[in-house]
Design a protein around this motif. Sequence first.
Motif, short mmCIF file in Angstrom:
data_model
loop_
_atom_site.label_atom_id
_atom_site.label_comp_id
_atom_site.label_asym_id
_atom_site.label_seq_id
_atom_site.Cartn_x
_atom_site.Cartn_y
_atom_site.Cartn_z
N GLU A 85 0.81 -1.21 0.00
CA GLU A 85 0.00 0.00 0.00
C GLU A 85 0.85 1.27 0.00
O GLU A 85 0.31 2.37 -0.09
CB GLU A 85 -0.98 -0.02 1.18
CG GLU A 85 -2.02 -1.11 1.02
CD GLU A 85 -3.05 -1.17 2.13
OE1 GLU A 85 -3.17 -0.19 2.91
OE2 GLU A 85 -3.75 -2.20 2.22
N LEU A 86 2.17 1.12 0.06
CA LEU A 86 3.05 2.28 -0.08
C LEU A 86 3.11 2.76 -1.52
O LEU A 86 3.39 3.93 -1.78
CB LEU A 86 4.47 1.95 0.39
CG LEU A 86 4.68 1.93 1.89
CD1 LEU A 86 6.02 1.30 2.22
CD2 LEU A 86 4.60 3.34 2.44
N SER A 87 2.88 1.86 -2.46
CA SER A 87 2.97 2.24 -3.87
C SER A 87 1.70 1.90 -4.64
O SER A 87 1.65 2.06 -5.85
CB SER A 87 4.17 1.56 -4.52
OG SER A 87 4.09 0.16 -4.36
N GLY A 88 0.68 1.44 -3.93
CA GLY A 88 -0.58 1.10 -4.59
C GLY A 88 -1.74 1.34 -3.66
O GLY A 88 -1.55 1.69 -2.49
N PRO A 89 -2.94 1.16 -4.18
CA PRO A 89 -4.12 1.43 -3.36
C PRO A 89 -4.32 0.38 -2.28
O PRO A 89 -3.75 -0.70 -2.33
CB PRO A 89 -5.27 1.41 -4.38
CG PRO A 89 -4.78 0.48 -5.45
CD PRO A 89 -3.28 0.69 -5.52
N GLY A 90 -5.16 0.72 -1.32
CA GLY A 90 -5.51 -0.24 -0.27
C GLY A 90 -5.80 0.46 1.03
O GLY A 90 -5.31 1.57 1.28
N ALA A 91 -6.62 -0.19 1.84
CA ALA A 91 -7.00 0.38 3.13
C ALA A 91 -6.76 -0.58 4.27
O ALA A 91 -7.18 -0.31 5.40
CB ALA A 91 -8.46 0.81 3.10
N GLU A 92 -6.08 -1.69 4.02
CA GLU A 92 -5.79 -2.63 5.10
C GLU A 92 -4.89 -2.01 6.15
O GLU A 92 -4.93 -2.40 7.32
CB GLU A 92 -5.15 -3.90 4.55
CG GLU A 92 -6.09 -4.75 3.71
CD GLU A 92 -5.42 -6.01 3.19
OE1 GLU A 92 -4.69 -6.66 3.98
OE2 GLU A 92 -5.60 -6.32 2.01
N HIS A 93 -4.10 -1.03 5.75
CA HIS A 93 -3.18 -0.38 6.70
C HIS A 93 -3.92 0.39 7.77
O HIS A 93 -3.36 0.62 8.85
CB HIS A 93 -2.21 0.54 5.96
CG HIS A 93 -2.81 1.79 5.44
ND1 HIS A 93 -3.52 1.85 4.25
CD2 HIS A 93 -2.83 3.06 5.95
CE1 HIS A 93 -3.93 3.09 4.05
NE2 HIS A 93 -3.52 3.85 5.06
N GLU A 94 -5.15 0.80 7.51
CA GLU A 94 -5.86 1.65 8.47
C GLU A 94 -6.20 0.89 9.77
O GLU A 94 -5.75 1.29 10.84
CB GLU A 94 -7.08 2.27 7.80
CG GLU A 94 -6.66 3.25 6.72
CD GLU A 94 -7.78 3.66 5.77
OE1 GLU A 94 -8.93 3.20 5.94
OE2 GLU A 94 -7.49 4.45 4.85
N PRO A 95 -6.96 -0.23 9.72
CA PRO A 95 -7.20 -0.94 10.98
C PRO A 95 -5.93 -1.57 11.54
O PRO A 95 -5.76 -1.65 12.76
CB PRO A 95 -8.25 -2.00 10.60
CG PRO A 95 -8.16 -2.16 9.12
CD PRO A 95 -7.69 -0.82 8.59
N ALA A 96 -5.02 -1.98 10.66
CA ALA A 96 -3.76 -2.57 11.13
C ALA A 96 -2.93 -1.55 11.90
O ALA A 96 -2.35 -1.87 12.95
CB ALA A 96 -2.96 -3.11 9.94
N GLY A 97 -2.88 -0.32 11.41
CA GLY A 97 -2.14 0.72 12.11
C GLY A 97 -2.76 1.07 13.45
O GLY A 97 -2.05 1.29 14.43
N HIS A 98 -4.07 1.10 13.49
CA HIS A 98 -4.79 1.37 14.74
C HIS A 98 -4.44 0.31 15.77
O HIS A 98 -4.08 0.63 16.92
CB HIS A 98 -6.30 1.42 14.45
CG HIS A 98 -7.13 1.66 15.64
ND1 HIS A 98 -7.96 0.68 16.17
CD2 HIS A 98 -7.29 2.75 16.43
CE1 HIS A 98 -8.59 1.18 17.22
NE2 HIS A 98 -8.20 2.43 17.39
N ARG A 99 -4.54 -0.96 15.39
CA ARG A 99 -4.21 -2.06 16.32
C ARG A 99 -2.76 -1.99 16.76
O ARG A 99 -2.45 -2.15 17.94
CB ARG A 99 -4.48 -3.42 15.66
CG ARG A 99 -5.93 -3.83 15.62
CD ARG A 99 -6.09 -5.29 15.19
NE ARG A 99 -5.42 -5.59 13.94
CZ ARG A 99 -5.95 -5.38 12.72
NH1 ARG A 99 -7.15 -4.86 12.60
NH2 ARG A 99 -5.28 -5.70 11.64
#
Length: 194
Positions: A85-99
């Motif tokens: 997701e650093l070079s492409g789309p995606g939103a998995e980082h959002e809940p992962a970052g929160h956790r």
Amino acid sequence: MGRPRRRPLTVPGAPVEPLPDRAAELLASVGAPPRLVAHLRLVHDVAHRLTGRLAAAWPALEFDRAAVLFGAATHDIGKALHPAELSGPGAEHEPAGHRLLLERGVPEELARFARDHAAWDAPGATVEDLLVSLADKVWKGKRVEALEMLLVERLAAVGGQEPWAAFMTLDDILADLAAGADARLAYQSRHPVE
């Protein structure tokens, strides 16, 4: 990987604010890739400039500047776990970052920026939410009218202004910040994704 560098950084035309110590420590602890650190440092710098300018223009605007700066400095930390997701789309980082932030002892009121930085239009969004989201857009020169108008409504209310007057001042601030986007994007792209 050690702590992200705290040495002075200059993007053509301007020095860049260092990350808050706690944010730098968190990024080091998760082995954040250089591109992610560069991105977060640039968004944090824009948030620093934005909040300073807003506080000067609207001294009655109440917001937690430290929370905004921490949120800007860590909003994408989940991309350390989802590097695609650093070079492409995606939103998995959002809940992962929160956790990830919660697991490392960051309080919910700060960890939420990692989960909610793209949800600026959600009911109950705070001024802090709007500012983190806005910094995450304008650092690359992107202007989002609906996001800006949500902030304009609040600025006009606290400043006792007509919305158009608040918009004109905010527009000048954002145009000035967006003007450095090409240099920031070039700086970020010089850092490897891995």
